[in-house]
Design a protein around this motif. Sequence first.
Motif, short mmCIF file in Angstrom:
data_model
loop_
_atom_site.label_atom_id
_atom_site.label_comp_id
_atom_site.label_asym_id
_atom_site.label_seq_id
_atom_site.Cartn_x
_atom_site.Cartn_y
_atom_site.Cartn_z
N ASP A 12 3.10 153.31 6.35
CA ASP A 12 1.87 153.09 5.58
C ASP A 12 2.02 153.83 4.26
O ASP A 12 2.12 155.05 4.23
N VAL A 15 -2.42 156.70 2.90
CA VAL A 15 -3.56 157.00 3.77
C VAL A 15 -4.31 158.18 3.15
O VAL A 15 -3.69 159.17 2.75
N MET A 27 -3.52 157.51 14.43
CA MET A 27 -2.29 157.09 13.75
C MET A 27 -1.16 156.96 14.75
O MET A 27 -0.36 156.01 14.71
N ILE A 32 2.24 154.06 14.06
CA ILE A 32 2.73 154.33 12.71
C ILE A 32 3.93 155.27 12.79
O ILE A 32 3.87 156.32 13.42
N ALA A 35 3.75 157.88 7.16
CA ALA A 35 2.66 157.55 6.24
C ALA A 35 2.65 158.55 5.09
O ALA A 35 2.92 159.74 5.27
N HIS A 179 -0.44 151.34 -3.39
CA HIS A 179 -1.62 150.70 -2.80
C HIS A 179 -2.39 149.95 -3.88
O HIS A 179 -3.14 150.54 -4.64
N THR A 210 -2.84 147.00 -0.66
CA THR A 210 -3.95 147.69 -0.04
C THR A 210 -4.90 146.73 0.65
O THR A 210 -4.99 145.55 0.27
N LEU A 245 3.18 147.76 2.94
CA LEU A 245 1.76 148.00 3.18
C LEU A 245 1.36 149.37 2.67
O LEU A 245 2.14 150.33 2.76
N GLY A 246 0.16 149.45 2.12
CA GLY A 246 -0.44 150.73 1.70
C GLY A 246 -1.92 150.63 1.94
O GLY A 246 -2.68 150.26 1.05
N THR A 247 -2.36 150.93 3.15
CA THR A 247 -3.71 150.56 3.58
C THR A 247 -4.82 151.21 2.76
O THR A 247 -5.87 150.63 2.55
N SER A 286 -6.83 153.79 12.28
CA SER A 286 -5.37 153.61 12.30
C SER A 286 -4.87 153.10 13.64
O SER A 286 -3.81 152.49 13.71
N PHE A 289 -3.74 149.42 13.92
CA PHE A 289 -2.60 148.93 13.14
C PHE A 289 -1.91 147.72 13.79
O PHE A 289 -1.45 146.81 13.09
#
Length: 324
Positions: A12, A15, A27, A32, A35, A179, A210, A245-247, A286, A289
Amino acid sequence: MTAIHQKAIIVDGLVISNFTRQVLEDMHAGGITAANCTCSIWEGFEPTMRNVATWLRSFEDNADIIMQVHDTADILKAKAAGKVGIVLGWQNTSGYGDNLDNVRLFAKLGVRVAQLTYNTANLVGSGCYESVDRGLTDFGRDLIGAMNDAGVLVDLSHVAKDTARDAIAASKKPVAYTHCAPAGLKKHQRNKSDAELRLIADKGGFVGVTMFPAFLARGKGASVEDYIEAVEYTINLIGEEQVGLGTDLTQEQPPSFFTWINRDKGEGRKLVDFGEALELEGFRRSSEFPNITAAMERRGWKADRIERVLGQNWLRLLREVWGA
């Protein structure tokens, strides 16, 4: 949790949650692998150092489920150990102050990602909500050089257009939007145009997409499916090997936090009215995911693409920037 999700290295790219034990457990439950966790935004040198010290204590207190990441070998170790690898990251360079030696100091403490500006102007350049974009400063060029030398990823997510363009040109190593979302699907000051996305990709850079609802096409009410639409749009534009991905997940953050980040330097002018939900339908924690991977599978993506976007692409970028 699908077989692909269990097998994949999942990274990720951003976060910004309130990293309580419960959030760390979520997480971990979400599978994950690593991150980029924000530990500085508006803070200067001393409060940022205190934030880093708090994380160092957290690594000891939560060693059963998390570990610190200094290089990509640590990400692989985290996967093998079934732990979440934590990369310390910043959303501003104010923590360095005006001392370039601080770049190497914080890098040795594990700060391996730093965004040049957070929404407004600083010593380095302009942010996306600054009224005038003056581009990268001379100090900013020197700072990027120091970050390149220390193996710190240059993040441009909240950076203004001209400042980002200058930074892409100035950096000797690939840079990233850790993101962001495509303006081609929704026009927003924080979103990046097709031209901006192509520019960073053409220079070997990277785009972490994001899921912040205000930046997605449907806004309030956006779901995981809408998020995958934004990821796929970006892939179709710049190729699947430079997208991840960069939530930007803000799990368990109190209302006061959002007031603080939405004020210039934490207490100045109000920067923006989002007027929309802060969390995505189907991804509020998280631990959810696996819903992202499942949505990719429903979209008909092949396993190779899914694994690249979930983490392999990030791993390649970080190895190139960090040097190991």
